[in-house]
Design a protein around this motif. Structure first.
Motif, PDB file in Angstrom:
ATOM      1  N   ASP A  18       0.475  -1.638   0.861  1.00 31.85           N
ATOM      2  CA  ASP A  18       0.369  -0.012   0.207  1.00 31.85           C
ATOM      3  C   ASP A  18       0.912   1.158   0.295  1.00 31.85           C
ATOM      4  OD1 ASP A  18      -2.143  -1.514  -0.067  1.00 31.85           O
ATOM      5  OD2 ASP A  18      -2.552  -0.778   2.465  1.00 31.85           O
ATOM      6  N   LEU A  19       1.605   1.314   0.431  1.00 35.14           N
ATOM      7  CA  LEU A  19       2.583   2.053   0.550  1.00 35.14           C
ATOM      8  C   LEU A  19       3.241   2.420  -0.060  1.00 35.14           C
ATOM      9  CD1 LEU A  19       4.158   1.795   4.819  1.00 35.14           C
ATOM     10  CD2 LEU A  19       2.358   3.312   3.444  1.00 35.14           C
ATOM     11  N   ALA A  21       2.288   1.149  -3.699  1.00 35.36           N
ATOM     12  CA  ALA A  21       1.479   2.198  -4.151  1.00 35.36           C
ATOM     13  C   ALA A  21       1.154   3.172  -4.463  1.00 35.36           C
ATOM     14  CB  ALA A  21       0.527   1.243  -3.563  1.00 35.36           C
ATOM     15  N   ALA A  22       1.653   4.217  -2.928  1.00 32.34           N
ATOM     16  CA  ALA A  22       0.875   5.457  -2.597  1.00 32.34           C
ATOM     17  C   ALA A  22       2.073   6.646  -3.383  1.00 32.34           C
ATOM     18  CB  ALA A  22       0.475   5.939  -1.071  1.00 32.34           C
ATOM     19  N   HIS A  24       5.343   6.623  -2.142  1.00 34.96           N
ATOM     20  CA  HIS A  24       6.672   6.211  -1.257  1.00 34.96           C
ATOM     21  C   HIS A  24       7.804   5.418  -0.951  1.00 34.96           C
ATOM     22  CE1 HIS A  24       4.071   8.989   1.865  1.00 34.96           C
ATOM     23  NE2 HIS A  24       2.990   7.504   1.530  1.00 34.96           N
ATOM     24  N   GLY A 164      -2.194   3.084   6.987  1.00 38.41           N
ATOM     25  CA  GLY A 164      -2.047   3.374   6.684  1.00 38.41           C
ATOM     26  C   GLY A 164      -2.740   5.317   6.116  1.00 38.41           C
ATOM     27  N   ALA A 168      -0.579   8.487   5.485  1.00 35.52           N
ATOM     28  CA  ALA A 168      -1.380   9.441   5.044  1.00 35.52           C
ATOM     29  C   ALA A 168      -1.103  11.070   4.964  1.00 35.52           C
ATOM     30  CB  ALA A 168      -2.441   9.298   4.262  1.00 35.52           C
ATOM     31  N   GLU A 172       0.340  14.788   4.689  1.00 38.08           N
ATOM     32  CA  GLU A 172       0.252  15.723   4.014  1.00 38.08           C
ATOM     33  C   GLU A 172       0.394  17.187   4.650  1.00 38.08           C
ATOM     34  OE1 GLU A 172      -4.049  14.315   4.108  1.00 38.08           O
ATOM     35  OE2 GLU A 172      -3.765  13.012   2.306  1.00 38.08           O
TER      36      GLU A 172
END
Length: 199
Positions: A18-19, A21-22, A24, A164, A168, A172
């Motif tokens: 997940d990280l 894909a984001a 990172h 996650g 996030a 931000e």
């Protein structure tokens, strides 16, 4: 952000995916080359370190990074290792901390007959699951649950989602809230009553 993921099995591998894909930049620390987290590192094409069978991470094991994320992590991270992460180390624990600290939290939830449980993202410190709380969620425990069913159905996906979300929020530019864990009150024995209740 540059993030180090430390842990094992499904939860750590899924969080790492997940990280990545984001967007990172990851470095992964897994217990051995066969673990799902190590396999995920190869699939993602990110750097991988193995910490071996010990219960304590070496003080220099975490490379300089913005954040370290511990997911299904069963090694102690000393202060000198945590210091490599600019925003510290966050971990996921499958209980409503301070309840059921330690490795067998889900087993104790079932053993004690808890009707409600949940997960906690917390900032790691020098204790075992004692750091300040960053986020918590809860879920019901079903009458026929086993530790495995509760973990797979609710607590592992909850950890994936919560970690996650916290990352996030930090990415931000949001500050992570931190609430000290409350002190656990000892249970009263069968013959003990609070003085205010009388006899």
């Amino acid at each position: 952000m540059r993030i180090v993921v430390i842990g094992q099995k499904w939860l750590a591998a899924t969080v790492a995916a997940d990280l990545a894909a984001a967007g990172h930049d990851l470095h992964i620390i897994a217990p051995n080359a066969e673990d799902r987290l190590a396999v995920a590192a190869h699939a993602l094409g990110v750097p991988l370190s193995l910490h071996g069978p010990g219960r304590r991470l070496d003080g220099t094991a975490i490379p300089p990074c913005d954040l370290a994320v511990a997911a299904h992590c069963h090694v102690f991270l000393p202060a000198e290792a945590r210091a490599a992460a600019r925003h510290g180390v966050i971990g996921y624990h499958p209980s409503l901390l301070p309840l059921h600290r330690g490795r067998d939290a889900v087993w104790w939830t079932i053993h004690n007959g808890d009707p409600v449980t949940g997960g906690t993202v917390y900032r790691m410190d020098d204790g075992y699951d004692t750091g300040p709380i960053v986020a918590q969620e809860w879920c019901f425990v079903r009458a026929d649950d086993t530790p495995a069913s509760l973990w797979r159905r609710d607590l592992a996906p909850m950890g994936q989602r919560m970690l996650g979300g916290v990352v996030a929020r930090l990415g931000e530019g949001g500050a992570l809230p931190e609430t000290p864990q409350p002190e656990l009150r000892p249970r009263l024995g069968p013959l003990e009553q609070p003085a205010s209740l009388g006899g």
